[in-house]
Design a protein around this motif. Sequence first.
Motif, PDB file in Angstrom:
ATOM      1  N   HIS A 231       0.834  -1.196   0.000  1.00 37.79           N
ATOM      2  CA  HIS A 231       0.000   0.000   0.000  1.00 37.79           C
ATOM      3  C   HIS A 231       0.874   1.254   0.000  1.00 37.79           C
ATOM      4  N   SER A 232       0.478   2.222  -0.800  1.00 37.76           N
ATOM      5  CA  SER A 232       1.270   3.452  -0.901  1.00 37.76           C
ATOM      6  C   SER A 232       0.980   4.436   0.220  1.00 37.76           C
ATOM      7  N   THR A 233      -0.172   4.290   0.877  1.00 38.19           N
ATOM      8  CA  THR A 233      -0.571   5.245   1.908  1.00 38.19           C
ATOM      9  C   THR A 233      -1.192   4.482   3.062  1.00 38.19           C
ATOM     10  N   ASP A 234      -0.472   4.359   4.157  1.00 33.29           N
ATOM     11  CA  ASP A 234      -0.940   3.554   5.288  1.00 33.29           C
ATOM     12  C   ASP A 234      -0.393   4.172   6.574  1.00 33.29           C
ATOM     13  N   THR A 235      -1.242   4.867   7.296  1.00 27.42           N
ATOM     14  CA  THR A 235      -0.838   5.556   8.521  1.00 27.42           C
ATOM     15  C   THR A 235      -1.508   4.904   9.722  1.00 27.42           C
ATOM     16  N   PRO A 236      -0.782   4.120  10.517  1.00 34.62           N
ATOM     17  CA  PRO A 236      -1.419   3.457  11.662  1.00 34.62           C
ATOM     18  C   PRO A 236      -1.697   4.442  12.797  1.00 34.62           C
ATOM     19  N   PHE A 237      -2.667   4.076  13.608  1.00 37.61           N
ATOM     20  CA  PHE A 237      -3.055   4.897  14.753  1.00 37.61           C
ATOM     21  C   PHE A 237      -2.808   4.134  16.040  1.00 37.61           C
ATOM     22  N   ASP A 238      -1.962   4.672  16.916  1.00 37.67           N
ATOM     23  CA  ASP A 238      -1.986   4.156  18.275  1.00 37.67           C
ATOM     24  C   ASP A 238      -3.116   4.871  19.012  1.00 37.67           C
ATOM     25  N   VAL A 239      -3.385   4.461  20.238  1.00 35.61           N
ATOM     26  CA  VAL A 239      -4.515   5.024  20.978  1.00 35.61           C
ATOM     27  C   VAL A 239      -4.391   6.529  21.122  1.00 35.61           C
ATOM     28  N   ALA A 240      -3.196   6.997  21.456  1.00 32.38           N
ATOM     29  CA  ALA A 240      -3.009   8.431  21.682  1.00 32.38           C
ATOM     30  C   ALA A 240      -3.313   9.223  20.413  1.00 32.38           C
ATOM     31  N   ARG A 241      -2.815   8.752  19.280  1.00 36.77           N
ATOM     32  CA  ARG A 241      -3.066   9.479  18.029  1.00 36.77           C
ATOM     33  C   ARG A 241      -4.550   9.438  17.663  1.00 36.77           C
ATOM     34  N   LEU A 242      -5.193   8.301  17.886  1.00 33.78           N
ATOM     35  CA  LEU A 242      -6.619   8.195  17.592  1.00 33.78           C
ATOM     36  C   LEU A 242      -7.423   9.192  18.420  1.00 33.78           C
ATOM     37  N   LEU A 243      -7.157   9.238  19.716  1.00 29.55           N
ATOM     38  CA  LEU A 243      -7.899  10.145  20.581  1.00 29.55           C
ATOM     39  C   LEU A 243      -7.623  11.604  20.235  1.00 29.55           C
ATOM     40  N   ASP A 244      -6.377  11.931  19.924  1.00 26.32           N
ATOM     41  CA  ASP A 244      -6.037  13.303  19.541  1.00 26.32           C
ATOM     42  C   ASP A 244      -6.734  13.701  18.244  1.00 26.32           C
ATOM     43  N   THR A 245      -6.766  12.783  17.280  1.00 25.42           N
ATOM     44  CA  THR A 245      -7.417  13.077  16.005  1.00 25.42           C
ATOM     45  C   THR A 245      -8.908  13.275  16.196  1.00 25.42           C
ATOM     46  N   CYS A 246      -9.524  12.444  17.014  1.00 25.22           N
ATOM     47  CA  CYS A 246     -10.950  12.608  17.299  1.00 25.22           C
ATOM     48  C   CYS A 246     -11.219  13.976  17.921  1.00 25.22           C
ATOM     49  N   ALA A 247     -10.425  14.346  18.900  1.00 26.76           N
ATOM     50  CA  ALA A 247     -10.638  15.622  19.584  1.00 26.76           C
ATOM     51  C   ALA A 247     -10.471  16.803  18.640  1.00 26.76           C
ATOM     52  N   ALA A 248      -9.560  16.674  17.683  1.00 27.58           N
ATOM     53  CA  ALA A 248      -9.289  17.778  16.758  1.00 27.58           C
ATOM     54  C   ALA A 248     -10.336  17.892  15.663  1.00 27.58           C
ATOM     55  N   THR A 249     -11.161  16.862  15.492  1.00 30.29           N
ATOM     56  CA  THR A 249     -12.104  16.857  14.373  1.00 30.29           C
ATOM     57  C   THR A 249     -13.563  16.750  14.815  1.00 30.29           C
ATOM     58  N   GLY A 250     -13.817  16.971  16.108  1.00 27.20           N
ATOM     59  CA  GLY A 250     -15.195  17.031  16.578  1.00 27.20           C
ATOM     60  C   GLY A 250     -15.806  15.713  16.997  1.00 27.20           C
ATOM     61  N   TRP A 251     -14.980  14.696  17.205  1.00 27.75           N
ATOM     62  CA  TRP A 251     -15.477  13.394  17.621  1.00 27.75           C
ATOM     63  C   TRP A 251     -15.062  13.082  19.058  1.00 27.75           C
ATOM     64  N   ARG A 252     -15.750  12.129  19.649  1.00 27.99           N
ATOM     65  CA  ARG A 252     -15.358  11.561  20.940  1.00 27.99           C
ATOM     66  C   ARG A 252     -15.504  10.051  20.852  1.00 27.99           C
ATOM     67  N   LEU A 253     -14.524   9.344  21.388  1.00 23.81           N
ATOM     68  CA  LEU A 253     -14.598   7.886  21.400  1.00 23.81           C
ATOM     69  C   LEU A 253     -15.683   7.446  22.375  1.00 23.81           C
ATOM     70  N   GLN A 254     -16.721   6.835  21.831  1.00 23.94           N
ATOM     71  CA  GLN A 254     -17.786   6.292  22.684  1.00 23.94           C
ATOM     72  C   GLN A 254     -17.344   4.989  23.331  1.00 23.94           C
ATOM     73  N   GLY A 255     -16.576   4.231  22.613  1.00 19.68           N
ATOM     74  CA  GLY A 255     -16.052   3.002  23.183  1.00 19.68           C
ATOM     75  C   GLY A 255     -15.490   2.089  22.122  1.00 19.68           C
ATOM     76  N   PHE A 256     -14.506   1.276  22.514  1.00 21.91           N
ATOM     77  CA  PHE A 256     -14.022   0.222  21.645  1.00 21.91           C
ATOM     78  C   PHE A 256     -14.977  -0.966  21.728  1.00 21.91           C
ATOM     79  N   VAL A 257     -14.998  -1.779  20.695  1.00 21.06           N
ATOM     80  CA  VAL A 257     -15.890  -2.936  20.670  1.00 21.06           C
ATOM     81  C   VAL A 257     -15.515  -3.932  21.757  1.00 21.06           C
ATOM     82  N   THR A 258     -14.219  -4.068  22.050  1.00 22.74           N
ATOM     83  CA  THR A 258     -13.763  -4.965  23.123  1.00 22.74           C
ATOM     84  C   THR A 258     -12.960  -4.157  24.138  1.00 22.74           C
ATOM     85  N   PRO A 259     -13.636  -3.473  25.056  1.00 20.19           N
ATOM     86  CA  PRO A 259     -12.928  -2.626  26.030  1.00 20.19           C
ATOM     87  C   PRO A 259     -11.910  -3.383  26.871  1.00 20.19           C
ATOM     88  N   ALA A 260     -12.096  -4.694  27.041  1.00 17.65           N
ATOM     89  CA  ALA A 260     -11.161  -5.451  27.876  1.00 17.65           C
ATOM     90  C   ALA A 260      -9.737  -5.383  27.346  1.00 17.65           C
TER      91      ALA A 260
END
Length: 396
Positions: free
Chosen positions: A224-253
């Motif tokens: 793949h020419s374009t593949d940017t993985p997200f760790d938890v910190a980056r995911l949460l930061d991106t959500c906060a910067a774009t108007g989203w909030r993490l409601q929950g992961f499918v497997t919180p455990a």
Amino acid sequence: MVTVKEQYEVYPYPARDPEDERTRLITGSPSRPTEIDHHLFGGARDWSQPLRVLVAGGGTGDALIQLATLMTKAGAPYEITYLDLSTASRGIAEARAKVRGLTGITFHTGSLLDAGDFGPFDYIDCCGVLHHLPRPEDGFAALRGALAPGGGMGFMVYAPYGRSGVYPLQEAFGALLDGLPPEQRLSRAKEIVAALPKGHPFASNPLLMDHEQSDAGFYDLLLHSTDTPFDVARLLDTCAATGWRLQGFVTPALYDLSRIAEVPAGMDSDTAMAVTEKLRGTIRKHVGYLVPADEDRPLPKPGRASLVPRLQLPQRQLAQAVARGQTPPVEVDGVKDKLALPPEAAPLIAAADGRTPLSRIAAGAGLDPLRFGALWGKVHRELTDWGLLHYSGFGL
């Protein structure tokens, strides 16, 4: 460089044969209706009202076919918009829908960055797409702009640690095979991967299988020419910067630090999840649900008597095992654990047949309210943590 659109025209992903729709339905998270209801609508959505859906970057149609099929079988009205850059992928998705006789779907070829032109939507599915954008945050923002008030999104993005070995190979193949057509890139890369030493992080990662299942899977994983993985910190930061909030992961455990170590005093939940991801080391993708950042949307609470519990495994078999004091195994992303449920809860689990609300389960148990609440609370916590219990009146 082979562009993302060019890749999926040559190798639509995931590889699917429309004729297989006659014999099986592929299901998974997100976008199971009961799961959507649980995470986004408090387990109490009125399914007699049409659900306006966007499948953003729909690929060959897994999420589309799952949702449309389950909604159709339940007699629940829906309007689904499919959007993808690849005409080849769209063709496969359309053929799969035709084999099943599904209606209520409109197909469009285009970018999810233009999602706002088609909305608003009550629910958005976006799986395996946002990490393939040059600027993923633009995709998060565009989808937030396409959401109707009270709606939400089911998502999947790749995570870095469980895909160890993938990203060095992507970089190496990008430099080594630049300028070659997709078919030659695939052939050359297969030869190199077959000769990797056993100690290579990719060769020794037992969680990666796409490259063994199809040419499309190999190309998507390693070329793949374009593949940017997200760790938890980056995911949460991106959500906060774009108007989203993490409601929950499918497997919180998977993200629960207390299951691995003592949580330091004062550590906030976001940091704890980020630490847990590093300690797990096997999470290949983050799957969950997002809601608008400015909306307070609590998840269902087990004290609401009108909720209908829906187990994602055979409840009678689970009840029998629990009654015998057994601890059934569970495994997600290479993480193995055992369900810890008290034997006294077995009759409650047996009564959770997917049709009966908590009020009737409680009445049939012959327990006083406090005892029922304590027992069901343990069932609720353990099974929702592993994504094995949702609340929903879908299909009833």
